[in-house]
Design an enzyme around this catalytic site. Structure first.
Site, PDB file in Angstrom:
ATOM      1  N   ASN A  17      38.166 -26.759-126.545  1.00 11.84           N
ATOM      2  CA  ASN A  17      38.282 -25.312-126.336  1.00 11.84           C
ATOM      3  C   ASN A  17      38.785 -25.017-124.933  1.00 11.84           C
ATOM      4  O   ASN A  17      38.486 -25.737-123.980  1.00 11.84           O
ATOM      5  CB  ASN A  17      36.931 -24.621-126.587  1.00 11.84           C
ATOM      6  CG  ASN A  17      36.092 -24.486-125.341  1.00 11.84           C
ATOM      7  OD1 ASN A  17      36.278 -23.561-124.539  1.00 11.84           O
ATOM      8  ND2 ASN A  17      35.172 -25.424-125.141  1.00 11.84           N
ATOM      9  N   ILE A  52      25.427 -32.375-120.692  1.00  2.00           N
ATOM     10  CA  ILE A  52      26.664 -32.235-119.961  1.00  2.00           C
ATOM     11  C   ILE A  52      27.463 -31.031-120.463  1.00  2.00           C
ATOM     12  O   ILE A  52      27.246 -30.555-121.569  1.00  2.00           O
ATOM     13  CB  ILE A  52      27.549 -33.519-120.103  1.00  2.00           C
ATOM     14  CG1 ILE A  52      27.908 -33.789-121.555  1.00  2.00           C
ATOM     15  CG2 ILE A  52      26.934 -34.680-119.433  1.00  2.00           C
ATOM     16  CD1 ILE A  52      28.889 -34.938-121.767  1.00  2.00           C
ATOM     17  N   CYS A  75      33.494 -25.262-112.769  1.00  2.00           N
ATOM     18  CA  CYS A  75      34.564 -24.285-112.538  1.00  2.00           C
ATOM     19  C   CYS A  75      35.398 -24.699-111.342  1.00  2.00           C
ATOM     20  O   CYS A  75      34.887 -25.293-110.393  1.00  2.00           O
ATOM     21  CB  CYS A  75      33.962 -22.918-112.251  1.00  2.00           C
ATOM     22  SG  CYS A  75      32.855 -22.360-113.521  1.00  2.00           S
ATOM     23  N   LYS A 120      26.420 -16.598-123.024  1.00  2.00           N
ATOM     24  CA  LYS A 120      27.809 -16.887-122.640  1.00  2.00           C
ATOM     25  C   LYS A 120      27.968 -16.879-121.120  1.00  2.00           C
ATOM     26  O   LYS A 120      27.335 -16.083-120.434  1.00  2.00           O
ATOM     27  CB  LYS A 120      28.685 -15.795-123.285  1.00  2.00           C
ATOM     28  CG  LYS A 120      30.139 -15.843-122.934  1.00  2.00           C
ATOM     29  CD  LYS A 120      30.833 -17.043-123.528  1.00  2.00           C
ATOM     30  CE  LYS A 120      32.139 -17.346-122.800  1.00  2.00           C
ATOM     31  NZ  LYS A 120      32.546 -18.757-122.979  1.00  2.00           N
ATOM     32  N   GLY A 121      28.811 -17.747-120.598  1.00  2.00           N
ATOM     33  CA  GLY A 121      29.088 -17.803-119.160  1.00  2.00           C
ATOM     34  C   GLY A 121      29.507 -16.439-118.633  1.00  2.00           C
ATOM     35  O   GLY A 121      30.357 -15.782-119.235  1.00  2.00           O
ATOM     36  N   ASN A 176      26.895 -22.895-114.013  1.00  2.00           N
ATOM     37  CA  ASN A 176      27.986 -23.729-114.529  1.00  2.00           C
ATOM     38  C   ASN A 176      28.855 -24.153-113.344  1.00  2.00           C
ATOM     39  O   ASN A 176      29.604 -23.338-112.804  1.00  2.00           O
ATOM     40  CB  ASN A 176      28.793 -22.905-115.546  1.00  2.00           C
ATOM     41  CG  ASN A 176      30.026 -23.623-116.036  1.00  2.00           C
ATOM     42  OD1 ASN A 176      30.270 -24.786-115.687  1.00  2.00           O
ATOM     43  ND2 ASN A 176      30.822 -22.947-116.847  1.00  2.00           N
ATOM     44  N   ASN A 185      23.907 -17.877-117.986  1.00  2.00           N
ATOM     45  CA  ASN A 185      24.807 -18.899-117.448  1.00  2.00           C
ATOM     46  C   ASN A 185      25.845 -18.189-116.576  1.00  2.00           C
ATOM     47  O   ASN A 185      26.452 -17.209-116.998  1.00  2.00           O
ATOM     48  CB  ASN A 185      25.460 -19.622-118.633  1.00  2.00           C
ATOM     49  CG  ASN A 185      26.460 -20.690-118.219  1.00  2.00           C
ATOM     50  OD1 ASN A 185      27.554 -20.393-117.775  1.00  2.00           O
ATOM     51  ND2 ASN A 185      26.082 -21.940-118.402  1.00  2.00           N
ATOM     52  N   GLY A 236      31.098 -31.525-129.106  1.00  2.00           N
ATOM     53  CA  GLY A 236      30.786 -31.961-130.465  1.00  2.00           C
ATOM     54  C   GLY A 236      30.373 -33.425-130.529  1.00  2.00           C
ATOM     55  O   GLY A 236      30.252 -34.105-129.494  1.00  2.00           O
TER      56      GLY A 236
END
Ligand code: FMN
Length: 307
Positions: free
Chosen positions: A73, A195, A134, A49-50, A131, A103, A221
């Protein structure tokens, strides 16, 4: 059959994966959440998880909305913060065979550099994925990854702060992803992941208001797969560093498409929510495909569809 891939060939230590199947950040927790469902040690790598400097509670609810063949999300980087990650998660990862990649996300270039510094030389952490989707609070909230200059600045700062291999994860929310990819490769990225999600929204027509608490969210997705695949194809054709493909990968044939487009490895994201065994099913499907086609080395498939 040899499915191993080297994701950081120019790095002193390298980042050798036993196979190309990784999990995508934010969709597989810290790995531990899935360990009772299948043997997660069989995966190529797990991206957690980030992670931010301080713990974050994330955005207001609702934070998830299903769309046609996709998911929106706006989790907002809810996470336990880097200190808790180092104390509570890394010691367990250190006993795993599967490499774990952390991440990271920040609001300033300094945030990223500080995070990279704190994660350096921690047992159990094999690499960093940056990431850059942001908002840069010093540049009016534009994403770091939207411009080559800011994307390169973050990459260089992270590289200078760590001895770990660094993957930079690109955002599709930009006008020229090839320029951004070239800029981060020049700034020292060991590999490029792409991506991240595409910005979108959904309106609750009963309430006449956006459905998500945050108004907009990131689309993921199967709906984004053709976009992601084309971006991977374009980027892999011009950069020297390995590319990690991500976006809508749900089946082994999706994964093979990305590999043929030029990805050295792939990440499984939203598919984990409908089939928690998806990464393993995809790995087994790639093996079956190679067997059927008489391919003994995965590297023979990487970029096979490039002109
Ligand atoms: C619920 C959720 C949370 C995510 N959190 C992160 C994150 O913390 N950091 C990040 O770089 N990407 C995050 N992503 C993006 C995914 O890692 C991935 O790039 C994207 O969803 C596209 O792949 P997919 O279509 O296979 O899900 C998140 C995606 C989802 C659906």
């Amino acid at each position: 059959m040899n499915l191993s891939v080297q994701l950081a060939p120019k790095h002193q230590r390298g980042l050798l994966l036993a196979n190309p199947v990784m999990t995508a950040s934010g969709t597989f927790g810290y790995g531990t959440e899935y360990s009772h469902l299948f043997d997660i040690q069989r995966l190529g790598a797990i991206v957690c998880k980030g992670t931010t400097l301080k713990p974050r509670e994330g955005n207001p609810q609702p934070r998830l909305a299903e769309t046609a063949s996709g998911l929106l999300n706006s989790i907002g980087l809810q996470n336990i913060g880097v200190k808790a990650l180092i104390k509570e998660k890394a010691p367990l990862w250190a006993s795993w065979r599967v490499p774990v990649i952390v991440n990271i996300a920040g609001e300033t270039v300094d945030d990223y550099a500080q995070l990279a510094g704190e994660l350096d030389r921690i047992a159990g952490i094999s690499a960093i994925e940056v990431n850059i989707s942001c908002p840069n609070i010093k540049a009016g909230g534009a994403e770091f990854g939207a411009k080559p200059e800011s994307a390169a600045e973050v990459t260089a700062a992270v590289k200078a702060a760590t001895s770990l291999p660094v993957l930079v994860k690109l955002t599709p929310n930009t006008s020229d992803i090839v320029k951004i990819a070239k800029a981060v490769a020049e700034a020292g990225a060991d590999a490029i992941s792409l991506i991240n999600t595409l910005r979108g929204t959904v309106i609750d027509i009963g309430k006449r208001r956006p459905l998500l608490g945050n108004i907009s969210g990131g689309l993921s997705g199967p709906a984004i797969k053709p976009v992601a695949l084309y971006m991977v194809y374009e980027v892999a054709g011009v950069v020297e560093v390995p590319v990690v493909g991500c976006g809508g990968i749900t089946t082994a044939s999706d994964a093979i498409e990305f590999i043929m487009a030029g990805a050295s490895a792939i990440q499984v994201g939203t598919a984990n929510f409908t089939n928690p065994r998806a990464p393993l099913d995809i790995l087994e499907g790639i093996e079956q495909f190679m067997q059927k086609e008489g391919i003994s080395n995965l590297t023979d498939l990487i970029g096979a569809a490039q002109g």
